[in-house]
Design a protein around this motif. Structure first.
Motif, mmCIF file in Angstrom:
data_model
loop_
_atom_site.group_PDB
_atom_site.id
_atom_site.type_symbol
_atom_site.label_atom_id
_atom_site.label_comp_id
_atom_site.label_asym_id
_atom_site.label_seq_id
_atom_site.Cartn_x
_atom_site.Cartn_y
_atom_site.Cartn_z
ATOM 1 N N ARG A 27 -7.966 15.998 26.023
ATOM 2 C CA ARG A 27 -9.330 15.511 26.242
ATOM 3 C C ARG A 27 -10.339 16.654 26.246
ATOM 4 O O ARG A 27 -11.213 16.740 27.104
ATOM 5 N N GLN A 46 -7.446 15.595 21.382
ATOM 6 C CA GLN A 46 -8.368 14.748 22.143
ATOM 7 C C GLN A 46 -7.602 13.756 23.013
ATOM 8 O O GLN A 46 -7.961 13.517 24.166
ATOM 9 N N LYS A 47 -6.551 13.160 22.444
ATOM 10 C CA LYS A 47 -5.764 12.196 23.211
ATOM 11 C C LYS A 47 -4.994 12.864 24.338
ATOM 12 O O LYS A 47 -4.911 12.335 25.455
ATOM 13 N N ARG A 51 -11.185 10.135 25.356
ATOM 14 C CA ARG A 51 -10.934 11.203 24.384
ATOM 15 C C ARG A 51 -11.629 12.496 24.803
ATOM 16 O O ARG A 51 -11.555 13.489 24.102
#
Length: 674
Positions: free
Chosen positions: A172, A168-169, A195
């Motif tokens: 994304r 996610q970081k 995110r």
């Protein structure tokens, strides 16, 4: 004159003694052994009760099996096992490799007394990328298919969730359900905190999102250098185009990936292609117990480890050592660590696809790896003395095995002392503490709704979740815990009582409930050594009534009564056989065990009750399927009758009294729910 000789009576032939059942049984077994072929295969030994004693493999069935019966093994473990063999079964196979695989499949299925057995836990989690124009990342546990892309397996749920947070970081990618994704009108919080790239509302093009997905897949496969290189080129391109905000976003992604790679402490340039997917196996044996610690490396990333504790280690190790002398086969002379490791590899990788490389703390026979390669289609190598990065991984896994085994032994020692303390405090007739079985019952409901009874089992100094049972209680007044307890005890022990009564009538059981031959009771006739009920005199009286009707002993029933102020540690024990109730003391090891079992029964009952209550309350979905019943009418029905159960119990006339529900619709609702 000489006296006449007395007439000689002819010799009467002696009546031959009738062979004992044990002798006849032995003759039958020896006859079966004599008829075995000299081919590779698998053999199983069974005792008189039909329980499996041992599963073994052989290059030559006739030679291997007959060797067990050609010598007097005395009081050794192999002698004890041979003395209990009532019959045998064999299966002929084409090769020793097939025999090895069949042997371990049977060990997992039959749980023999003298084989090393690992619990069949193959429920590993995966990270799933769903097939979709904008693929979603998701935690997944279950059988994999070809519809989606899966990465793993991971040693635990925490490893998957940690990886999802990283992706996610760095990339994304979205994590929302498709139903949520399809109904968004504005970006969610994950977009606000950077995110997610917001594909649900068109904040990223399909081409850019596809590139991020491809980068995430390459990262998960271990191609991190290429991913970082591409990200750096993207950052420079945005910077040259004066798109500094986008360049800063890519910079942050690079930083997130770099931090993770630094934490892994792995020099990617030193890893070969085979190093990117490795399982590291370390074995520790101590105090009659063993631990195999499995560490997983996928894509060059160390994902964590998971400890496994096999059963029957002491028996199998002793039997294996005695087979060396009895069978005179060098292959049986394996150290116990090697036996445990090979048992784990054979049993574990029969259901889980192995990586091409195993790093092991002890040597593994080549025949085992060849057999697994034939079964799985993956060529496997095992390295017992690794160097460089692999050595670091093995040292980490070995330390984990050492810590896990020490913790297990400490817990088991404590539990053993608690079992002993309880047996002494309650004067239980338990010669073998390892065989002491305790069953505990609890009732749970919410104002009479979704009543369930739970039964949890404690045996061999530990809880046995596989033997837990839940009972749906029906046909009683809501909230009547006494009636619920009566029902669950009758359902639990009625069949045992019938079987014991039939055995007593046939002479198989004596007056004290034991067998005439002093053999262990068959499973169908066994009662627990202690029956705990969560409650005081009322619950115990109900249990006493049920056991009296069933003809079962009362002295095994004990109630756990709340103490003054219902405070933990002040519980008192109430007996069904008329003994005075007992307070063991708040620091008593016996009371700690009782509280542990009681709390586990309560937890198990609560979770079952909540699940049942939820299914009952969300049963409103049945109403959704009825034409003409919309959200407002459904809400009125549920509110009027207190839930779907009340709606189901209502008559057509009662349903028609609800605002908006006419006679025809009421009849339609009644018909749909019945």
């Amino acid at each position: 004159m000489t006296a006449p000789e007395a007439p000689q009576t002819p010799d009467t032939p002696e009546t031959p003694e009738t062979p004992s059942p044990e002798a006849l049984q032995r003759e039958r077994v020896l006859a079966e052994v004599a008829a075995l072929p000299g081919l590779p295969g698998v053999y199983r030994y069974f005792d008189a009760r039909g329980e499996v004693l041992y599963v073994g493999k052989a290059r030559n069935l006739k030679k291997r099996v007959s060797s067990y019966f050609q010598k007097d093994h005395g009081g050794t473990r192999i002698g004890v096992m041979v003395g209990r063999i009532a019959r045998l079964e064999t299966t002929v196979v084409r090769s020793e490799a097939e025999a090895l695989l069949l042997e371990n499949n049977l060990i997992k299925a039959l749980n023999p007394r003298f084989n090393i057995l690992f619990r069949d836990d193959k429920s590993y989690p995966y990270l799933k990328l769903e097939r979709h124009p904008f693929p979603r990342m998701a935690y997944y546990r279950g059988a994999v298919d070809r519809k989606h892309t899966y990465f793993g397996p991971y040693p635990g749920a925490w490893a998957v969730k940690e990886t999802i947070q990283l992706l996610q970081k760095a990339f994304r990618l979205r994590t929302c359900e498709d139903t949520v994704y399809a109904n968004r009108s504005r970006p969610c919080l994950l977009y606000q905190i950077r995110r997610c790239s917001g594909p649900c509302v068109g904040l990223i093009t399909p081409a850019d999102y596809a590139r991020d997905v491809a980068d995430a897949e390459r990262f998960l496969r271990g191609d991190t250098d290429a991913v970082l290189g591409d990200l750096q080129r993207q950052m420079m391109a945005f910077s040259d185009g004066l798109e500094f905000e986008r360049a800063a976003e890519v910079r942050d992604r690079i930083g997130a990936l770099s931090r993770v790679l630094h934490q892994q402490s792995v020099d990617e340039s030193s890893l070969s292609a085979r190093d990117r997917d490795v399982d590291v196996l370390a074995v520790r044996v101590m105090g009659g117990r063993a631990c195999v610690n499995l560490a997983m490396v996928r894509g060059g990333r160390h994902l964590g480890d998971r400890a496994y504790f096999p059963t029957h280690v002491e028996e199998a190790a002793a039997l294996g050592a005695e087979e060396v002398e009895a069978l005179e086969e060098a292959e049986a002379a394996l150290p116990v660590e090697c036996q445990v490791l090979e048992a784990f590899i054979a049993q574990h990788y029969l259901g889980v696809a192995p990586p091409p490389s195993l790093v092991v703390s002890h040597p593994v026979r080549r025949e085992l790896l060849q057999a697994l390669a034939e079964q799985t289609g993956v060529k496997i190598t095992a390295q017992p003395n690794p160097r460089e990065q692999r050595r670091v991984w093995l040292e980490m896994a070995d330390k984990g095995a050492q810590i896990a085994l020490a913790r297990l032994l400490a817990e088991e020692g404590s539990q053993r002392e608690r079992t002993r303390a309880l047996a002494e405090a309650l004067e239980l007739d338990a010669e073998d503490l390892d065989a002491l079985r305790i069953e505990c019952f609890d009732i749970s409901h919410t104002a009479g709704e979704a009543t369930q009874a739970s039964c949890v089992v404690y045996e061999a100094h530990g809880m046995r979740p596989a033997e837990y049972r839940r009972y749906n209680i029906e046909g009683i007044t809501g909230g009547d815990d006494y009636a619920a307890m009566r029902q669950v005890l009758q359902r639990r022990y009625a069949k045992v009582a019938e079987a014991r009564a039939a055995a007593a009538a046939s002479g198989e059981l004596d007056a004290e409930g034991g067998t005439a031959t002093n053999q262990p009771l068959p499973k169908a006739l066994r009662l627990p050594g202690l029956v705990l009920v969560d409650g005081g005199r009322g619950q115990v009286a109900m249990a006493r009534e049920v056991f009296t009707q069933l003809g079962l002993p009362l002295h095994i029933i004990v109630g756990v009564e709340k103490g003054e102020g219902r405070k933990v540690g002040l519980e008192e024990l109430v007996f069904a056989d008329g003994r005075e109730k007992v307070y063991l003391g708040h620091d008593s090891a016996a009371l700690m065990l009782v509280a542990q079992i009681r709390d586990e029964a309560h937890r198990f009952a609560i979770t079952g009750m909540r699940a049942k209550r939820a299914s009952v309350r969300t049963g409103g979905s049945k109403l959704e399927e009825i034409p003409g019943v919309g959200p407002k009418k459904r809400a009125r029905l549920l509110q009027r009758f207190g839930g779907i159960r009340g709606v189901t119990a209502a008559s057509v006339d009662e349903l028609a009294t609800v605002d908006g529900i006419g006679a025809d619709l009421a009849e339609e609702i009644y018909r749909a729910l019945h």
